[in-house]
Design a protein around this motif. Structure first.
Motif, mmCIF file in Angstrom:
data_model
loop_
_atom_site.group_PDB
_atom_site.id
_atom_site.type_symbol
_atom_site.label_atom_id
_atom_site.label_comp_id
_atom_site.label_asym_id
_atom_site.label_seq_id
_atom_site.Cartn_x
_atom_site.Cartn_y
_atom_site.Cartn_z
ATOM 1 N N HIS D 88 42.596 56.043 39.978
ATOM 2 C CA HIS D 88 41.973 56.500 41.224
ATOM 3 C C HIS D 88 40.463 56.299 41.160
ATOM 4 O O HIS D 88 39.838 55.827 42.117
ATOM 5 C CB HIS D 88 42.313 57.986 41.451
ATOM 6 C CG HIS D 88 42.155 58.446 42.860
ATOM 7 N ND1 HIS D 88 40.984 58.987 43.333
ATOM 8 C CD2 HIS D 88 43.015 58.446 43.911
ATOM 9 C CE1 HIS D 88 41.138 59.315 44.612
ATOM 10 N NE2 HIS D 88 42.365 58.999 44.996
ATOM 11 N N ILE D 89 39.860 56.631 40.010
ATOM 12 C CA ILE D 89 38.404 56.459 39.876
ATOM 13 C C ILE D 89 37.998 54.996 40.009
ATOM 14 O O ILE D 89 36.875 54.691 40.380
ATOM 15 C CB ILE D 89 37.873 57.003 38.526
ATOM 16 C CG1 ILE D 89 38.626 56.385 37.330
ATOM 17 C CG2 ILE D 89 37.926 58.516 38.473
ATOM 18 C CD1 ILE D 89 37.942 56.668 35.994
ATOM 19 N N ASN D 90 38.915 54.087 39.703
ATOM 20 C CA ASN D 90 38.552 52.668 39.746
ATOM 21 C C ASN D 90 38.812 52.036 41.098
ATOM 22 O O ASN D 90 38.100 51.115 41.501
ATOM 23 C CB ASN D 90 39.331 51.904 38.669
ATOM 24 C CG ASN D 90 38.768 50.519 38.431
ATOM 25 O OD1 ASN D 90 37.548 50.378 38.295
ATOM 26 N ND2 ASN D 90 39.619 49.505 38.396
ATOM 27 N N GLU D 91 39.797 52.530 41.800
ATOM 28 C CA GLU D 91 40.223 51.838 43.013
ATOM 29 C C GLU D 91 40.059 52.620 44.303
ATOM 30 O O GLU D 91 39.931 52.021 45.364
ATOM 31 C CB GLU D 91 41.720 51.495 42.890
ATOM 32 C CG GLU D 91 42.018 50.399 41.901
ATOM 33 C CD GLU D 91 43.053 49.443 42.451
ATOM 34 O OE1 GLU D 91 44.088 49.928 42.922
ATOM 35 O OE2 GLU D 91 42.829 48.210 42.399
ATOM 36 N N ASP D 92 40.091 53.919 44.214
ATOM 37 C CA ASP D 92 40.279 54.687 45.448
ATOM 38 C C ASP D 92 39.147 55.648 45.790
ATOM 39 O O ASP D 92 39.306 56.522 46.629
ATOM 40 C CB ASP D 92 41.597 55.469 45.351
ATOM 41 C CG ASP D 92 42.780 54.543 45.174
ATOM 42 O OD1 ASP D 92 42.945 53.684 46.043
ATOM 43 O OD2 ASP D 92 43.495 54.649 44.170
ATOM 44 N N GLU D 93 38.011 55.506 45.120
ATOM 45 C CA GLU D 93 36.941 56.469 45.374
ATOM 46 C C GLU D 93 35.683 55.790 45.905
ATOM 47 O O GLU D 93 34.584 56.298 45.786
ATOM 48 C CB GLU D 93 36.684 57.294 44.106
ATOM 49 C CG GLU D 93 37.962 58.024 43.665
ATOM 50 C CD GLU D 93 37.801 59.004 42.500
ATOM 51 O OE1 GLU D 93 36.750 58.967 41.832
ATOM 52 O OE2 GLU D 93 38.739 59.783 42.271
#
Lengths: 336, 336, 336, 336
Positions: D88-93
């Motif tokens: 999530h930290i890499n793609e969705d924030e």
């Protein structure tokens, strides 16, 4: 512009011939990059003997970088810098300190260009009020932006006040050489001996080509600097061409010769300006900068004769800066 | 190290004598600071004639700065850069792009060091999904980090694909000179003519002292660059000493002479390496870098003879870089 | 603390029952996340009718975020904010504006808590001097940090002066409701009608649970805000619970009822304080904050009776803030 | 949308009634702001007993903030985060981690959604090569972005590998409750007992209104967090309305009840999906998310019946998420 000397800034002047020679000398064959070369090692040793302390030294490209990275290596983003409102870091670096460190600069009125110890004593510092930034670093400029000079005792009073409040002290030494020349002090007497934590030691304004040094008097403060410098785009690959400039500068006391020459011309210029009736010179000319309010006619005439910097359009205050290569003839020419 | 030539990197070599001469020539009297000087004006004009376009040119100190500020001037913080995973901006700049721009770098596998147009075509781009960064800038390296070279057609295919998706294209041209020398192309054929938006044009790795140029092919992209450069601590006060380096570099085609020499030595070295039984050279040697996996004994021996860079400890891949001043004797000495 | 009412801040009070009801009402089944829900749509429509303009509205979590993101969406990193030195953005947000936007805040003395148009007229703005940040956004606080209130004409004078210098105007409206209640103005008369560009419209200090709104009066300024909000960690997934709070606040004029009540209690408290011999109240009590310098004995006694905020330890200035639910009995209790 | 249940995300559902009750209960009179209130104290004590450790706990508003500030408090800007590419930290924030911390995220391929210890073992870490960022923090997501769950032993293997390389370990626990429910583990068995350093403990996706907690298992890592949280705009003034949500969540094991319910419905949905001929479910459904590739006709039909998230348009992979209030009837309705 090349035909005449400028009084607009000491970065209008060029490079001292000895510095070009040192660069040419460094240009011998291959060398390790990024500061692992022998020239850089020698330069760092010269800093240690000059400052009479086991300082950590890092070369960077500009004065703005030197100041900003000194802040970045001593303050976390929620810690703040205490400086005068007229500090170069506050007014003349396009917000580089804030942008690159996140830190706030707390500006206080300058008195004769100087920060007073009472400012530090009066700081509101709470270790728990997380709505306010925490003052962490005192930054002073030597010589000041107004061309005045802190005495060793004045700096000592500031570092003592800072220490008492748990603060570190940084010196923007873009013109430290001029201050030392004025005071007749060694560089160590104005830094190591008065309790400085970190120094931005300028060179470019005093005859170098392009070299500034961040000098740490406490090893622990320098711990991450190699990474900070690289990440902040200040790591020279061919480092020897930066560091070599400091070799004649320190080994042959070129810093002192150049600064002494510039300071003397500022004195000479000040005397000439004071001979113009109606001229006012609002503060001392300690270093190589003269500030004067001149009769309108003279103001225009002098700015035409050679560029000078209109410091304050409102009051008509003009700044004249003398360089290492400014001559009496250059000054005289202003008045012809 | 000065006794022998290094193959560790092309920034182990020094400065071409013509460049030192140009610097000395620029050292005549006073000049306006910060790029308003006549030398810088001349250098910029040379860029315009060389690149056959009304480019906007800004000099900075390092390749990392050149790349990072190209990103900062084209992407907002929530826009992203598309590059190969092995791109210098992704692996070798200590996170400077992310730190200084806030932008994310989206890394894609390199094929022979190169980014493929299919990567751009396959990008997931939503103009409204604010959970994802928006791809905005394609960044390619010429010559690539693996010493291979994009042909003009390959670049054209990338800029076309980028344009079709609304993306801009940046070239990290730290070794663009070597690529052009290899292809027999002019600099404009590899940049202006193939639809580039912004170029980081390197010099330091090819015989300059310390000078990199950010070259904008679209005026609007450069609009705020003067402020960005200052705020990012990349504005030289005595600019003429940066810009002057590019004068012989462009006017006398020193870029081409130096790059041709370095490339030739890389070819020569490659041939010598291939004569060692068991050596494998995993891709073409287009520019001035040779990558080889060598028999253990030779690997140690060659690295002892002159520094070379252990690219991948796992596979034993070693990188040899030839410089503008590398000679046949320097190469031969490796094998004695 | 729950037994007595606090005068320490208006965020010591709780949530108005109507707001809890609105939240409970929003808790019906599933809804789209991130603001695509029907409750948020309704709330935004209410903003448009309240402010009598096609405003763009974005909900965020805190006042600091609301102010900081208003800056981030209107200024580039080398552009600066003009505010009073006592502005919340300058003193009370732990450097969030600088850290999150890179922008410098230029602090000017407040007169009765207010910024004067002459400050804007006197700004030194150069479109080319890249050593200085470029003033871009004027930020005023309504009601001010000292509890005084700008009249519509005073704001108009500021927006006019700003427009004349090419600046935008932001209002930190953490207590805009209290200002409007004091003036007997509608919200649109204090914002839309006086030429505001962007407003941080507070709610939490006036009876909401946790909701602040960034309101753009110019569509173009809001263009990237959805990305800025997400990247700055201010995008609520279950947005309906933020937006629903504004429904009774705007539809039922809860903002006005709450603010009127708080203001009235501040007036009542002010009268009581002035009856203490030796008390000085240095400026008007326009909104819900009373500042007073009290005799030592009374100062201690009142702070013991119910928390109040020691604004300035040096001068003994104390701040009392009344909340939407402060009663006459609560005030009287201070004096028993 | 309110008429039917969504399978698009678990933040499409609302707030559990017990949570609204706890919020209403907290709404009693005045309380200290910014977390100094008694409700927040109680909530923090509940965390300490739940996690069976003297954890430091800080409430923030969003999962993105929780993750980003965990990084900001453990990594300096030149240190990097090791995660899967699908994290999530890499793609969705929207690049929030990079923007707000300056840190680079090093993405590695996920296997069944999980990071493998071999990735950590194989990291290239140099303490002196300042051209590369230094890996410092391993971040794993539990349950993973693909709905799979790390066993305690799997986490232990990761923290052990991390420790051996001098790295810290962070868990993005947006769906930690679902993982614990699946494993039949207590929360402490999946965090304290397996050597975690910092946890982002989610609540919003599992029936809370809006509350996330950053939980530090090492006191020293939390030292500056109060300042970091304020400066990053995540400090709630009326903190009790955030913290109170965690009271029924922890004291009454609402986290477990809600997660168990959601997981069970995911199992039920998975069974139903597998009954459609031609459906493929590419990995385990450990938590409350089901991923499936469906025949085109069914894919369209199911997405029409209730929103579901098209995870990968290329392969047709669809994500269904069950919420705490999803019922068998809601699932059945998809297939009518």
């Amino acid at each position: 512009m090349a035909e005449f000397k400028s009084f607009g800034s000491d970065n209008h002047s060029g490079v001292h011939p000895d510095v070009l020679k040192a660069i040419a000398l460094a240009n011998a064959g291959h060398q390790w990059a990024y500061g692992a070369d022998s020239v850089t090692h020698s330069a760092i040793e010269l800093f240690r003997s000059t400052f009479k302390a086991p300082v950590e030294v890092f070369f960077v490209f500009t004065g703005t970088a030197s100041n900003t990275l000194a802040i970045r290596s001593t303050c976390r983003s929620f810690e703040a810098v205490v400086a005068t409102t007229i500090a170069h870091i506050n007014e003349d670096e396009c917000g580089a300190p804030e942008y690159n460190t996140g830190c706030k600069i707390l500006g206080f009125p300058a008195v004769n260009g100087k920060l007073l110890p009472s400012v530090i004593e009066g700081l509101r510092i709470s270790p728990t009020d997380n709505h306010r930034v925490i003052p962490k670093l005192v930054s002073i400029t030597q010589a000041t932006e107004l061309g005045t000079v802190y005495s060793p005792d004045e700096i000592r009073a500031l570092t003592k006040a800072a220490r008492a409040r748990g603060l570190l002290v940084h010196m923007d030494g873009a013109r430290l050489a001029n201050a030392a020349a004025h005071l007749g002090c060694s560089l160590s007497e104005l830094t190591t001996d008065v309790g400085l934590d970190v120094l931005s030691f300028g060179g470019t304004k005093n005859g170098l080509l392009c070299a500034e040094a961040v000098v740490f008097f406490r090893k622990d403060l320098a711990e991450s600097f190699a990474y900070i410098r690289k990440q902040s785009m200040q790591l020279a690959s061919k480092m020897r061409y930066l560091s070599s400039q400091y070799i004649p500068y320190l080994a042959d006391e070129l810093w002192l010769k150049n600064a002494t020459a510039a300071n003397a011309m500022a004195q000479y210029l000040r005397q000439k300006l004071l001979m113009i009736p109606g001229t006012s010179v609002p503060w001392e000319t300690d270093a190589n900068e003269v500030f004067a309010i001149l009769p309108k006619e003279w103001s225009e005439r002098l700015q035409k004769a050679g560029p000078a910097y209109p410091w304050d359009v409102q009051t008509g205050l003009i700044r004249f800066v003398c360089s290492f290569d400014t001559t009496r003839e250059d000054v005289d020419r202003l008045f012809i």
